[in-house]
Design an enzyme around this catalytic site. Structure first.
Site, PDB file in Angstrom:
ATOM      1  N   ARG A   1       0.900  -1.244  -0.100  1.00 22.06           N
ATOM      2  CA  ARG A   1      -0.076   0.050   0.071  1.00 22.06           C
ATOM      3  C   ARG A   1       0.920   1.183   0.067  1.00 22.06           C
ATOM      4  NH1 ARG A   1      -4.289  -0.157   4.820  1.00 22.06           N
ATOM      5  NH2 ARG A   1      -2.454  -1.140   5.529  1.00 22.06           N
TER       6      ARG A   1
ATOM      7  N   ASP B   1      -4.550  -2.004  -6.527  1.00 22.67           N
ATOM      8  CA  ASP B   1      -5.390  -1.862  -5.382  1.00 22.67           C
ATOM      9  C   ASP B   1      -5.971  -3.208  -4.907  1.00 22.67           C
ATOM     10  OD1 ASP B   1      -7.498  -1.335  -3.798  1.00 22.67           O
ATOM     11  OD2 ASP B   1      -8.044   0.596  -5.025  1.00 22.67           O
TER      12      ASP B   1
ATOM     13  N   HIS C   1       4.117 -20.068  13.421  1.00 19.03           N
ATOM     14  CA  HIS C   1       5.604 -19.839  13.371  1.00 19.03           C
ATOM     15  C   HIS C   1       6.424 -20.749  14.332  1.00 19.03           C
ATOM     16  CE1 HIS C   1       5.232 -16.724  16.510  1.00 19.03           C
ATOM     17  NE2 HIS C   1       6.480 -16.865  16.802  1.00 19.03           N
TER      18      HIS C   1
ATOM     19  N   GLU D   1       5.917 -14.294  27.891  1.00 16.93           N
ATOM     20  CA  GLU D   1       6.723 -12.952  27.426  1.00 16.93           C
ATOM     21  C   GLU D   1       6.816 -11.730  28.194  1.00 16.93           C
ATOM     22  OE1 GLU D   1       5.121 -12.218  23.188  1.00 16.93           O
ATOM     23  OE2 GLU D   1       3.437 -12.934  24.119  1.00 16.93           O
TER      24      GLU D   1
ATOM     25  N   HIS E   1      -0.238 -21.847  19.040  1.00 16.78           N
ATOM     26  CA  HIS E   1       1.223 -21.992  19.445  1.00 16.78           C
ATOM     27  C   HIS E   1       1.013 -23.068  20.616  1.00 16.78           C
ATOM     28  CE1 HIS E   1       2.110 -18.917  17.003  1.00 16.78           C
ATOM     29  NE2 HIS E   1       2.023 -17.841  17.640  1.00 16.78           N
TER      30      HIS E   1
HETATM   31  C1  BG6 Z   1       2.487 -14.297  17.984  1.00 12.45           C
HETATM   32  C2  BG6 Z   1       1.546 -13.652  18.708  1.00 12.45           C
HETATM   33  O1  BG6 Z   1       2.061 -15.260  17.095  1.00 12.45           O
HETATM   34  O2  BG6 Z   1       3.308 -14.941  18.607  1.00 12.45           O
HETATM   35  C3  BG6 Z   1       2.379 -12.605  19.596  1.00 12.45           C
HETATM   36  O3  BG6 Z   1       0.637 -12.931  18.084  1.00 12.45           O
HETATM   37  C4  BG6 Z   1       3.504 -12.935  20.478  1.00 12.45           C
HETATM   38  O4  BG6 Z   1       1.447 -11.843  20.530  1.00 12.45           O
HETATM   39  C5  BG6 Z   1       4.301 -13.974  19.498  1.00 12.45           C
HETATM   40  O5  BG6 Z   1       4.189 -12.103  20.831  1.00 12.45           O
HETATM   41  C6  BG6 Z   1       5.402 -14.625  20.321  1.00 12.45           C
HETATM   42  O6  BG6 Z   1       6.242 -15.089  19.619  1.00 12.45           O
HETATM   43  P1  BG6 Z   1       7.663 -15.270  19.909  1.00 12.45           P
HETATM   44  O7  BG6 Z   1       8.308 -16.115  18.618  1.00 12.45           O
HETATM   45  O8  BG6 Z   1       8.570 -14.140  20.048  1.00 12.45           O
HETATM   46  O9  BG6 Z   1       7.613 -16.351  20.869  1.00 12.45           O
END
Ligand code: BG6
Length: 487
Positions: A48, A91, A175, A213, A237
């Site tokens: 964008r 767009d 991830h 965290e 996760h």
């Molecule tokens: C993400 C969440 O999927 O994972 C975040 O949306 C979180 O809120 C993050 O901070 C944590 O990932 P990592 O790899 O930093 O442990």
């Protein structure tokens, strides 16, 4: 690893936060390492906040470069990386604009990857627009979380995307599955004969999985306030980690063998009875406090967050798995923001010996425990009991440590790098299949519903602590405690 799989990597949301911090840096690392990306592979950004390639490259230089290579940027590699990047100005709201995208990429060789690093509301329109210009063949689509808000909305997205792309073309990212230590968990469980025979109810008393965290919601207050920790971390996760810890040995590491086994665990999760929710689920919200000597504000005062917000930033759960291997073994899951430390770990508490020939001190000294630290500083620590030197038979808990960075000094790969290479090379094992995602939503949904219906606010906790006291109390009821409360 030398590759000749050519590709065109189309990045929607090319100036978004994820592209800046994760996706483009990961592609750069793969490029810099050499041999991982085919020389002919192209990255085509759709964004964008740029109107032409020059502007986009300037944005990449300003915003992405600071996020690459902690040890300084290899300038020659960076220059050749930029040559891979093309830009298409369309767009996303106008399906007819996708003709320009097709014209720009149709003669490029290899597989096409469409990475949707956009808000989920754009997933379906983008897929339709891609199909309208015939770009849904010879292609793969990558969907970022959050994929929906609940089972219904996630099904709606999956149905709509599924009409355009076959399941084997769809790569749903979690991830955590790309993290080296999570991979290593598979190696630990299925590459060693030592642990597997003990990895079951007869020998395991309880298991803890924590993702803690120190960070708060940062600039994502708006998004987070409509999401909360259960959707943001548990549905994906934590349940993915749980399924890897608890699954049966797969027949092979191919995509469906691993995912079939994970699915069996997710389907065997004991449904939570709404009447028991107070006993098996704790939700909290951070208040102000101090983290590493710095005062930090309360969640409710973060930008984008409603002052009266009832969104949870902490969740602790007691989960049970209804199968032969795990019946009766509690799995305690926990995640939260603004906690005392940044740590992700799995703790396997083994049972004490059935009979202590060594007397009372042996029992007092505890039992075996395996702590798998995923981050930071990947380590595996095995607690054993040993005799204290001197007279008498007094036992103490001692540990064996396996610090991975001492054995493997090189070759660590960031999660996104591994996952992006897997997409380009067509490896699906580390991506979440639709049925897994559905099973996870199905399990968390009653908790979400009950919390909503009860109208009770989450329990407060001071930033820099380990969450509400109710979280420790829940474990105390089972005669145990979170690992960091042990000493
Ligand atoms: C993400 C969440 O999927 O994972 C975040 O949306 C979180 O809120 C993050 O901070 C944590 O990932 P990592 O790899 O930093 O442990």
């Amino acid at each position: 690893m030398q590759t000749d799989s050519s590709f065109t990597f189309v990045l929607f949301g090319g100036t978004g936060d994820l592209s800046m911090r994760k996706i483009l840096p990961a592609l750069f690392e793969a490029h810099r390492a050499g041999g991982m990306l085919a020389d002919s592979g192209k990255i085509v950004a759709v964004a964008r906040h740029a109107t032409n390639r020059g502007e986009y490259i300037q944005w990449v230089n300003e915003h992405v470069k600071p996020h690459v290579s902690k040890n300084g940027v290899d300038e020659a590699a960076w220059a050749s990386f930029l040559e891979r990047i093309e830009f298409v100005n369309i767009d996303l709201g106008k399906a007819e604009d996708f003709v320009h995208l097709r014209d720009a990429i149709q003669d490029l060789p290899g597989i096409r990857v469409f990475y949707l690093a956009t808000g989920p509301s754009l997933f379906v329109p983008i897929c339709h627009a891609l199909a309208s210009v015939g770009l849904n063949v010879n292609s793969r689509i990558v969907l970022e979380k959050p994929l929906g808000y609940d089972l219904k909305s996630s099904n709606a997205i999956n149905d709509a995307v599924g009409e355009i792309f076959a399941e084997e073309q769809i790569y749903r990212i979690d991830h955590y599955l790309g993290k080296e230590p999570v991979q290593n968990l598979l190696a630990l469980r299925f590459g060693n004969a030592l642990f597997e025979p003990l990895w079951r109810r007869e020998w395991v008393e309880s298991i803890q999985i924590t993702i803690a965290e120190e960070l708060g919601v940062e600039a994502r207050g708006d998004f987070y306030d409509n999401t909360g920790a259960l959707r943001d971390m548990v549905q994906n996760h934590l349940l993915q980690l749980l399924s890897i810890v608890a699954m049966e040995p797969p027949h092979s590491m191919d995509s469906d063998s691993v995912r079939d086994e994970k699915l069996r665990v997710l389907r065997a999760l004991k449904p939570i009875d709404p009447r028991d929710i107070g006993k098996v689920a704790v939700r909290g919200q951070y208040h102000s406090g101090v983290i590493r000597g710095t005062a930090v504000p309360a969640y409710a005062t973060e930008p984008g967050v409603k002052p009266e917000s009832a969104t949870e930033t902490f969740v602790a759960l007691k989960v049970e798995i209804e199968n032969w291997r795990w019946a009766g073994v509690p799995f305690f899951l926990r995640t939260g923001k603004r906690l005392a430390d940044r740590v992700a770990e799995i703790v396997v508490n083994f049972r004490a010996v059935p009979h202590s020939a060594l007397g009372a001190s042996a029992l007092r000294a505890g039992a075996n425990r395996l702590v798998i630290r995923l981050q930071p500083n990947e380590t595996i620590r095995l607690y054993c009991l040993a005799k204290q030197p001197g007279e008498g038979m007094n036992l103490a808990s001692v540990h064996l440590d396996l610090a991975f960075d001492q054995f493997f000094r090189e070759g660590q790969m960031e999660a996104y790098q591994r996952l992006l290479l897997d997409v380009i090379n067509g490896r699906l094992a580390l991506f979440v299949r639709r049925d897994e995602q559905e099973a996870a939503w199905r399990w968390v949904e009653p908790i979400l519903n009950e919390w909503k219906a009860s109208n009770k606010p989450p329990k407060p906790y001071a930033s820099g602590t380990w969450g509400p006291a109710a979280s420790s109390a829940m474990l105390a009821q089972h005669g145990t405690c979170w690992l960091e409360e042990e000493n």
